[in-house]
Design a protein around this motif. Structure first.
Motif, PDB file in Angstrom:
ATOM      1  N   GLN A  60       0.768  -1.137   0.087  1.00  0.00           N
ATOM      2  CA  GLN A  60       0.005   0.208  -0.236  1.00  0.00           C
ATOM      3  C   GLN A  60       0.920   1.233  -0.202  1.00  0.00           C
ATOM      4  N   LEU A  61       1.986   1.280   1.043  1.00  0.00           N
ATOM      5  CA  LEU A  61       3.073   1.685   0.580  1.00  0.00           C
ATOM      6  C   LEU A  61       3.732   2.656  -0.284  1.00  0.00           C
ATOM      7  N   ALA A  62       3.625   0.989  -1.346  1.00  0.00           N
ATOM      8  CA  ALA A  62       4.969   1.773  -2.934  1.00  0.00           C
ATOM      9  C   ALA A  62       3.854   2.343  -3.896  1.00  0.00           C
ATOM     10  N   VAL A  63       2.381   1.793  -3.263  1.00  0.00           N
ATOM     11  CA  VAL A  63       1.676   2.823  -4.770  1.00  0.00           C
ATOM     12  C   VAL A  63       1.636   3.851  -4.040  1.00  0.00           C
ATOM     13  N   ALA A  64       1.933   4.446  -3.177  1.00  0.00           N
ATOM     14  CA  ALA A  64       1.011   5.381  -2.578  1.00  0.00           C
ATOM     15  C   ALA A  64       2.276   6.129  -3.179  1.00  0.00           C
ATOM     16  N   MET A  65       3.661   5.336  -3.249  1.00  0.00           N
ATOM     17  CA  MET A  65       4.696   6.516  -3.538  1.00  0.00           C
ATOM     18  C   MET A  65       5.224   6.580  -4.795  1.00  0.00           C
ATOM     19  N   VAL A  66       4.364   5.904  -5.632  1.00  0.00           N
ATOM     20  CA  VAL A  66       4.157   5.561  -6.926  1.00  0.00           C
ATOM     21  C   VAL A  66       3.570   7.186  -7.602  1.00  0.00           C
TER      22      VAL A  66
END
Length: 296
Positions: A60-66
């Motif tokens: 979830q945090l990875a998608v947020a960073m993208v």
């Protein structure tokens, strides 16, 4: 003694001027020229951090960073125009950053989350998407160098732009976070979908850009427009994955309508009906800003 590493000027200026007896004269760069490049660097940091978070299983945090990288990418060009800090160096750096943020980062997040279920097929799909994003951005650079464009390019993209491609290709991640089972079958389905989005990036499909309605909003529609924006942002914050899923599906559903509208107004039949003013006629490029990222 002249330095073996002369300073690089983002504007491409030659810094070979010398003051007699004092060596090379270094020209100062205004701080405002650095701000857009700093934003681009922050976007790269966000994309790279997204890759790390994906490998650490914080999807979830990875998608947020993208998504944050996509937001920063949309900001840097506008900040450059606002500050009158456009430069060829910034334009090239922006394109290189986009390959990471909209090509490599989404592909790796996808692979870690679901494409690895399809083994080699999933990895091939990730490579195809990353390469397609690079080709899309290279085509944008070539188009932006042309001094003339077709009239319809003021209102349509040539293929799906890279930031939208990143949003679309992460659809399997949104669904997985919402509870769709992750197994070998969904891995192969996600791989096929990833390749499909890659082909949309490099396609010649005309995609409505919305630039034709960017001139302003009618006075009586200002309040409803603000209200709709507030509702969307509220839904995005409260029901993030559901809202992103609906947004991606709505964008995909709009593609045939945009292509049909282009065909009716600018297609071959339109040219025959308007022989004196062909729709395919070229016109001077309206913007000479090298950081104009509207068609990436």
């Amino acid at each position: 003694m002249p330095t073996p590493f002369p300073p690089y000027d983002p504007n491409g200026l030659d810094e070979s001027d010398h003051d007699e007896g004092r060596g090379p004269r270094l020209r100062e760069i205004p701080f405002r020229m650095l701000i857009p490049n700093l934003i681009t660097v922050l976007a790269i940091c966000a994309g790279m951090t997204g890759i790390r978070l994906a490998f650490e299983n914080h999807i979830q945090l990875a998608v947020a960073m993208v998504l944050i990288a996509a937001f920063l990418d949309g900001v840097d060009g506008r900040v450059a125009r606002l500050l009158k800090a456009q430069s060829k160096f910034g334009a090239q750096m922006d394109s290189l950053a986009d390959i990471i943020n909209f090509g490599v980062a989404p592909a790796l997040v996808l692979y870690v989350f679901i494409l690895d279920q399809a083994r080699s097929f999933g990895w091939i799909a990730a490579i195809v998407f990353a390469v397609a994003a690079g080709l899309r951005l290279a085509r944008f650079n070539v188009i932006s160098e042309n001094t003339t464009r077709s009239a319809w390019q003021s209102y349509y993209f040539v293929g799906v732009p890279a930031p939208a491609g990143a949003l679309l290709v992460l659809l399997p991640v949104y669904l997985g976070i919402m509870g769709v089972p992750i197994d070998r079958t969904t891995g192969f389905a996600a791989s096929a979908y990833t390749v499909f989005i890659g082909f949309l990036l490099v396609s010649r499909v005309p995609v409505f850009s919305g630039k034709g309605i960017s001139g302003g909003v009618r006075r009586d529609l200002v309040m409803p427009f603000i209200l709709v924006a507030v509702v969307y942002v509220s839904l995005l914050m409260s029901f993030t994955w559901e809202t992103l899923t609906v947004t991606a599906l709505a964008y995909l559903a709009s593609l045939p309508f945009g292509a049909r509208a282009w065909s009716l107004k600018y297609g071959p039949k339109s040219r025959q009906n308007n022989g004196n003013n062909p729709a395919g006629a070229t016109e001077p490029t309206s913007s000479t800003d090298p950081k104009d990222d509207a068609e990436k």
